[in-house]
Design an enzyme around this catalytic site. Structure first.
Site, PDB file in Angstrom:
ATOM      1  N   CYS A  67       0.803  -1.222   0.000  1.00  0.00           N
ATOM      2  CA  CYS A  67       0.000   0.000   0.000  1.00  0.00           C
ATOM      3  C   CYS A  67       0.835   1.270   0.000  1.00  0.00           C
ATOM      4  O   CYS A  67       0.319   2.354  -0.224  1.00  0.00           O
ATOM      5  CB  CYS A  67      -0.970  -0.001   1.177  1.00  0.00           C
ATOM      6  N   CYS A  77      -0.918  -4.078   9.307  1.00  0.00           N
ATOM      7  CA  CYS A  77      -0.501  -2.830   9.956  1.00  0.00           C
ATOM      8  C   CYS A  77       0.197  -3.126  11.287  1.00  0.00           C
ATOM      9  O   CYS A  77       1.178  -2.471  11.642  1.00  0.00           O
ATOM     10  CB  CYS A  77      -1.706  -1.924  10.215  1.00  0.00           C
TER      11      CYS A  77
END
Lengths: 138, 203
Positions: A46, A115
């Protein structure tokens, strides 16, 4: 910091939202300080980037932590929580922190687990940087 | 048709090239004595690319090795396509959606590169790591410059130009690596491009 839109706000857990709105320990330390370890990691899929820095005293205890993350709410929350978590820990304890502990605290959904992995990697990378510096100083 | 155009080769100008070489080129309708319904020739045409006989209504050549996109039949009206059976309408919709998606994917350097990686079974996964540290430092630094220059148009333009130049550089690298079929380096450069696009989107 940019405000989250209403729709994405609704998708985040309140704990994530709290860290996003009031991130703990945002900042920068002098990366040339021999007592500071800097971890810089990125998420290739990302494009998020995360910097986590630790200040370690002579007993090997993390006395301060700072982070800066450019990424989604979960990435910011993961690094914010990680910075809180490691303060006061010995570097060997901090090294063993698993991403699952971060994901559990923030109730991250499966799509956001990466994350918390990024935050785990950031801790490890900061500790490695600190150790490398100490070795070089010997 | 040269043999390499049978497979769908993805290059930076692939989309344009593929579409610009399509010129209307019907070879049907010679016999005037028969009505269209009687004449099987009118219902078929030859593929502009490989010359195989195919249905006039075909969007792609029906020959299994060619499959090239065909020109639009000028004798067909919009009604023919869109007021036909539900099935025909559905297929028309699917074809156009698919082509639009193909075009959108290939026109943007990042999505094109990611698509190529997918075709090579080397997609960038969520859990993938790496990227060299110096590059990450640069990305972090540019993010911080953007953040600290909020409101200052001059410095934003400067940062924007740096990012634009880097994107052009990486895109050129990708073209070369694609030509060399260097999948591993192609993968690394695509990741760098991902970070740069992320930066650009944050301005």
């Amino acid at each position: 910091m940019l405000a989250l839109s209403q729709t994405s706000k609704a998708n985040y857990h309140p704990k994530v939202h709290d860290h996003y709105e009031k991130p703990r320990n945002v900042g920068l330390m002098d990366k040339n300080d021999p007592n500071v370890g800097t971890g810089l990691v990125g998420a290739p899929a990302c494009g998020d980037v995360m910097r986590l820095q630790i200040k370690v005293d002579d007993n090997g205890t993390i006395i301060d932590a700072k982070f800066k993350t450019f990424g989604c709410g979960s990435a910011i929350a993961s690094s914010s929580y990680a910075s809180e978590l490691i303060k006061g820990l010995g570097i060997d304890e901090a090294k063993n922190i698993k991403n699952t502990a971060i994901a559990k605290e923030l109730c991250l959904p499966p799509v956001k687990l990466h994350c918390s992995m990024l935050a785990e990697d950031a801790i490890k990378s900061a500790i490695e940087d600190y150790k490398r510096k100490k070795l070089l100083a010997l | 048709m040269p043999s390499n155009s049978r497979t769908f080769k993805v290059t930076h100008s692939a989309v344009n090239a593929k579409f610009s070489t399509i010129t209307p080129h019907f070879k049907a309708g010679e016999t005037a004595s028969k009505t269209p319904k009687d004449c099987p020739k009118l219902l078929t045409m030859n593929c502009w690319s490989c010359d195989s006989p195919i249905k006039r209504s075909a969007i792609f050549c029906q020959s299994s090795y060619c499959k090239t996109i065909q020109p639009i039949d000028p004798t067909k009206s919009y009604f023919d396509v869109l007021t036909g059976s539900k099935k025909i309408q559905n297929y028309a919709q699917m074809q156009s959606t698919w082509l639009n998606k193909a075009y959108d994917t290939l026109k943007n350097p990042l999505s094109r590169a990611k698509y190529i990686l997918k075709l090579k079974s080397k997609d960038i996964k969520e859990e993938d790591k790496a990227t060299d540290n110096d590059f990450l430092f640069l990305i972090m630094d540019l993010h911080e410059q953007i953040e600290s220059s909020s409101g200052d148009d001059k410095s934003i333009v400067q940062v924007k130009n740096i990012i634009k130049d880097l994107i052009s550089e990486k895109t050129a690298n990708l073209s070369l690596l694609f030509a060399q079929n260097n999948v591993n380096e192609f993968y690394n450069k695509t990741i760098e491009l991902q970070y740069l696009y992320r930066l650009m989107n944050s301005i």
